[in-house]
Design an enzyme around this catalytic site. Sequence first.
Site, mmCIF file in Angstrom:
data_model
loop_
_atom_site.group_PDB
_atom_site.id
_atom_site.type_symbol
_atom_site.label_atom_id
_atom_site.label_comp_id
_atom_site.label_asym_id
_atom_site.label_seq_id
_atom_site.Cartn_x
_atom_site.Cartn_y
_atom_site.Cartn_z
ATOM 1 N N GLU A 25 25.397 27.529 38.070
ATOM 2 C CA GLU A 25 25.573 28.826 37.405
ATOM 3 C C GLU A 25 24.987 28.763 35.999
ATOM 4 O O GLU A 25 24.893 27.680 35.400
ATOM 5 C CB GLU A 25 27.084 29.119 37.336
ATOM 6 N N ASN A 172 30.618 38.148 43.681
ATOM 7 C CA ASN A 172 31.404 36.928 43.471
ATOM 8 C C ASN A 172 32.748 37.305 42.850
ATOM 9 O O ASN A 172 32.793 38.089 41.884
ATOM 10 C CB ASN A 172 30.651 35.996 42.503
ATOM 11 N N GLU A 173 33.801 36.763 43.397
ATOM 12 C CA GLU A 173 35.157 36.986 42.857
ATOM 13 C C GLU A 173 35.323 38.437 42.407
ATOM 14 O O GLU A 173 35.649 38.731 41.249
ATOM 15 C CB GLU A 173 35.472 35.994 41.728
ATOM 16 N N TYR A 239 40.027 25.533 43.226
ATOM 17 C CA TYR A 239 39.849 24.390 42.313
ATOM 18 C C TYR A 239 41.146 23.591 42.258
ATOM 19 O O TYR A 239 42.237 24.179 42.212
ATOM 20 C CB TYR A 239 39.513 24.888 40.898
ATOM 21 N N GLU A 295 32.936 27.570 46.084
ATOM 22 C CA GLU A 295 33.312 26.957 44.794
ATOM 23 C C GLU A 295 34.521 26.076 45.039
ATOM 24 O O GLU A 295 35.570 26.566 45.496
ATOM 25 C CB GLU A 295 33.645 28.018 43.745
ATOM 26 N N GLN A 345 30.130 22.120 39.571
ATOM 27 C CA GLN A 345 28.824 22.706 39.656
ATOM 28 C C GLN A 345 27.708 21.689 39.388
ATOM 29 O O GLN A 345 27.171 21.681 38.284
ATOM 30 C CB GLN A 345 28.659 23.805 38.631
HETATM 31 O O1 AHR Z 1 32.797 27.831 38.372
HETATM 32 C C1 AHR Z 1 33.278 28.508 37.244
HETATM 33 C C2 AHR Z 1 33.817 29.893 37.583
HETATM 34 O O2 AHR Z 1 34.948 29.764 38.388
HETATM 35 C C3 AHR Z 1 32.904 30.785 38.376
HETATM 36 O O3 AHR Z 1 31.991 31.459 37.592
HETATM 37 C C4 AHR Z 1 33.862 31.742 38.993
HETATM 38 O O4 AHR Z 1 33.388 32.273 40.209
HETATM 39 C C5 AHR Z 1 35.130 30.935 39.164
HETATM 40 O O5 AHR Z 1 36.240 31.600 38.719
#
Ligand code: AHR
Length: 492
Positions: A25, A172-173, A239, A295, A345
């Site tokens: 990103e 995205n999101e 995450y 992600e 990432q």
């Molecule tokens: O990876 C960092 C961020 O985490 C991304 O931009 C977003 O999609 C997620 O919340």
Amino acid sequence: MNNLVIHADKGAHTINRNIYGHFAEHLGRGIYEGFWVGEDSPIPNTNGLRRDVVAALKQLNPPVLRWPGGCFADEYHWKDGIGPRADRPAMLNTHWGGVVENNHFGTHEFFELCAQLGAEPYICGNVGSGTVQEMQQWVEYCTFNGQSPMANLRAANGRAEPWKLPYFGVGNENMGCGGSMRPEYYADEYRRYQTYVRNLGGNQVFKIACGPNGANYTWTEVLMQSAVDYMDGLTLHYYAMPPWGDRKGWATRFTKEEYFETLRLALVMDDLLTRHSTIMDRYDPKKRVALIVDEWGTWWDDEPGADAAYYFRQQNTMRDAMVAALTLNLFHHHGERVRMANLAQTINVLQSVVLTNGPQMILTPTYHVFEMFKTHQDATYLPQTLKCADCAAGGRKIPLVSASASLKAGKILLSLVHTDPDRDTVLSVNVRGAKLRSVTGRILSAASIDAHNSFDEPTNVQTKPYTGAKLETETLCVTLPPAAIVTLELSI
Ligand code: AHR
């Protein structure tokens, strides 16, 4: 007694190579200084892309790369990133520190990066602040092979041939940074936007809808109910990010309790995959739609004093390597539905495989996991029965061992993760339906769970040959050292 039985005669699904995908990103030093240094940089580069980084990543056989975000995708206007670089307008990257984005890395540079890596491109389009026309024109710009306004513009910018664009994400999101939408609203927007993501010039686009964050099961339910027939994939973001009060904790300074909690959170992925897949099964029993974990990874606090340009740059220890290995094993187990995943990432941001510092580059422990596990790509998944004790600390329990096995070219690759940070564990392994002939192995382990590589000590954590597996008649007796990741190649 800890025992693993591998059913070599019951080969199931293929482990899709795209599970080993990456995500990059416009955030911190991921794109700029990470991949892109520009053609005039003293750092050796090919067409502006760092040679050291590309060479290191190629060793991992990266199958697919997602770009340009993340949250950045829903404020990115692709036409700002084409044409002569000096003429490209700058913009404010409001999501990630308000830094000025000069748009020097755009569509052409992204396709060049994918070509150099040998990875398939996965572009995420802008739903939150972009128009349907903008998205439609981006796909036309990339893929149309005749005379058209966008194909002619591409040719004027130096690329007559269209590119192949196999994967396209529609936002995205979008429940959060991508427009704060309700699932019902996004589902309708998804249906509208994807209509104009056309298959042009023989290019076939795999259309990916924005799916849930973590345990947002309502989002999955609504998307599947309203739009299943219009999508090929649905995303999931998760995450391993332990909440310690209002902190996530440091990447390199943590207690054993934090280590256990991180691994426990990584294993929550199992429950998420099971429950989202169960919902998807109700609307798509044949599993046509892939669950795409585009992600995932660890997320720690920024180092004190980090400025906006260094957003989310974090060190990477054996703990991160353990998270990667546990998660990849889970993706293999769920591989019938999970057919792509993208580590967040790649470089200099969150759970990176590579870190750079000016002209220097180091490989992280997570890099070594991806390298050790790469033979699983496109191999046949072998079902298993694992019985093992738990490892407990500070009121938290996790299984002592995680395992997964696959078959390729007459060899079984077995990947083992041993979570106990203090003592050895003995695991017996039996292979049903095949005769074991020989075994070789590799190990990633270190003197402590916070061990990592630095620019001063770049090879502190690295793989070594492993000789702790002994073949005794029908049984393999495996002694696993503390907090270790082992891969075994079994000849049958
Ligand atoms: O990876 C960092 C961020 O985490 C991304 O931009 C977003 O999609 C997620 O919340």
